[in-house]
Enzyme design. Structure first.
Site, PDB file in Angstrom:
ATOM      1  N   GLN A   1       0.792  -1.332   0.050  1.00  0.00           N
ATOM      2  CA  GLN A   1       0.043   0.045  -0.174  1.00  0.00           C
ATOM      3  C   GLN A   1       0.896   1.139  -0.054  1.00  0.00           C
ATOM      4  O   GLN A   1       1.273   1.637   1.311  1.00  0.00           O
ATOM      5  CB  GLN A   1      -1.053  -0.055   1.326  1.00  0.00           C
TER       6      GLN A   1
ATOM      7  N   GLY B   1     -11.928   2.425   4.123  1.00  0.00           N
ATOM      8  CA  GLY B   1     -10.883   1.545   3.434  1.00  0.00           C
ATOM      9  C   GLY B   1      -9.974   2.334   2.331  1.00  0.00           C
ATOM     10  O   GLY B   1     -10.174   3.566   2.281  1.00  0.00           O
ATOM     11  N   HIS B   2      -9.199   1.420   1.870  1.00  0.00           N
ATOM     12  CA  HIS B   2      -8.160   2.297   1.016  1.00  0.00           C
ATOM     13  C   HIS B   2      -8.731   2.855  -0.373  1.00  0.00           C
ATOM     14  O   HIS B   2      -9.589   2.208  -1.052  1.00  0.00           O
ATOM     15  CB  HIS B   2      -7.014   1.427   0.586  1.00  0.00           C
ATOM     16  N   ASN B   3      -8.074   4.039  -0.513  1.00  0.00           N
ATOM     17  CA  ASN B   3      -8.531   4.640  -2.033  1.00  0.00           C
ATOM     18  C   ASN B   3      -9.934   5.091  -1.944  1.00  0.00           C
ATOM     19  O   ASN B   3     -10.507   5.554  -3.054  1.00  0.00           O
ATOM     20  CB  ASN B   3      -8.502   3.764  -3.210  1.00  0.00           C
TER      21      ASN B   3
END
Length: 361
Positions: free
Chosen positions: A211, A252-254
């Site tokens: 990440q 969460g990511h993004n």
């Protein structure tokens, strides 16, 4: 510290009805206020409490003051279109006036890397750790045990409460408020499956996806206790200006959360989801990954969002609480819906055939 109504209006606006020289030194609910308090009416259903309150003055909307009629005589009011927001601003002012002023400087137990930049006006508390390349802005307050990773930037006038963790390569805009236990910039949940075979013969592993993005938080954002915001896999996770996030929220990511959106406690936003501006996400809402919620979308508590909601509006999928016996009856009906559907289809087919025979006769 007490202030006159005239002083409040000079600072926050509004119109005085009654004695502008009346002093108030704090705020209280209508039914608990005394002569030293400023109260407010935000919901007309409590209008009767205005007639009996002992408050020194009341924040009130013009339409509600009109409803009081003669009952308003002899009382003090500040008229404002939004008493609730006015109350919030006055409350913050009183807190700021009463708060002890902490001297700028670095506590002896803090660990500041020589390659970090810390403004002289910042307040760095006990056991704070700031890594190389981090930038701590003017008047920032880092309470005990805060960790700021390498290359992270904390904007002016931000306040990080005890035990906040900001990983490397993140940015917090000015006036950020981050409450205890929050973690910003931890790895997103990204793993590539690499398995062969079926059943017990299946072999392989989940391969971790690095990440390498960061987290960018805009100005005037508040993040609740024990909330987690994951860093992006490649691009950044973005929290736009004036977003307010409650406790125990997972982002969460993004993800991208639009300006002025509010997210209540225990909500979970899966990765690569975009939420528009001025949205309201209720408590315990779950939003699937890779979906988009448009501007001005409201999702009520405990709802599950599995597809995009591009149109503004109120969306609900949660089942409200009912008595246990009623729930069991409803659950039994749900279990038999497929059978009921088949019976209805059979009846419709038989009815159509009978009508056809009657028409032929």
């Amino acid at each position: 510290m007490a202030l006159t109504l005239e002083a409040l209006v000079a600072r926050f606006g509004g119109e005085i009805v009654g004695d502008g020289r009346r002093e108030v030194g704090g705020l209280a609910p209508l039914d608990q206020a005394g002569p030293q308090h400023l109260a407010f009416l935000a919901n007309p259903k409590y209008l009767a409490q205005v007639e009996t309150t002992a408050a020194g003055a009341v924040l009130i909307a013009p339409r509600d003051l009109e409803k009081l009629g003669a009952a308003a005589n002899g009382r003090n009011f500040i008229i404002t279109p939004n008493p609730y927001a006015y109350f919030a601003r006055v409350a913050q002012m009183f807190i700021d006036l009463a708060a002890p002023q902490r001297a700028a400087g670095v506590h002896p137990s803090a660990t500041i890397d020589p390659a970090a930049q810390v403004a002289a006006s910042a307040v760095i508390g006990p056991h704070v750790s700031v890594e190389a390349g981090a930038v701590i802005g003017e008047r920032v307050q880092l309470d005990a045990n805060v960790f700021v990773g390498r290359g992270t930037r904390i904007g002016d006038d931000s306040h990080l409460y005890p035990n906040v963790t900001i990983y490397h390569g993140c940015t917090l805009g000015p006036r950020a408020i981050v409450h205890s236990g929050a973690v910003i910039g931890s790895d997103g949940f990204g793993f590539a499956p690499d398995f062969v075979g079926e059943g017990d013969a299946r072999t392989g592993a989940w391969v971790k996806i690095p990440q390498v993005g960061g987290v960018k938080v805009g100005p005037d954002v508040e993040i609740g206790a024990n909330t987690t915001i994951d860093r992006g896999a490649m691009a950044d996770t973005v929290i736009d200006e004036c977003v307010k996030i409650d406790n125990l929220v997972q982002i969460g990511h993004n993800c991208r959360i639009g300006a002025y959106t509010v997210i209540a406690g225990c909500a979970g936003i899966a990765g690569s989801t975009t939420i528009g501006k001025h949205c309201m996400i209720g408590g315990a809402v779950g939003v699937a990954g890779h979906v988009t919620l448009g501007d001005y979308v409201i999702v009520t508590a405990k709802s599950g969002v599995s597809k995009s909601l591009p149109k503004a509006g109120i969306y609900t999928s949660a089942f409200p609480a009912v008595e246990h016996g009623d729930w069991n009856k409803s659950a039994a009906l749900v279990r038999n819906l497929d059978k009921l559907r088949d019976r209805i289809k059979a009846l419709e087919t038989a009815l159509a055939a009978r009508e056809g025979d009657a028409g032929g006769a």
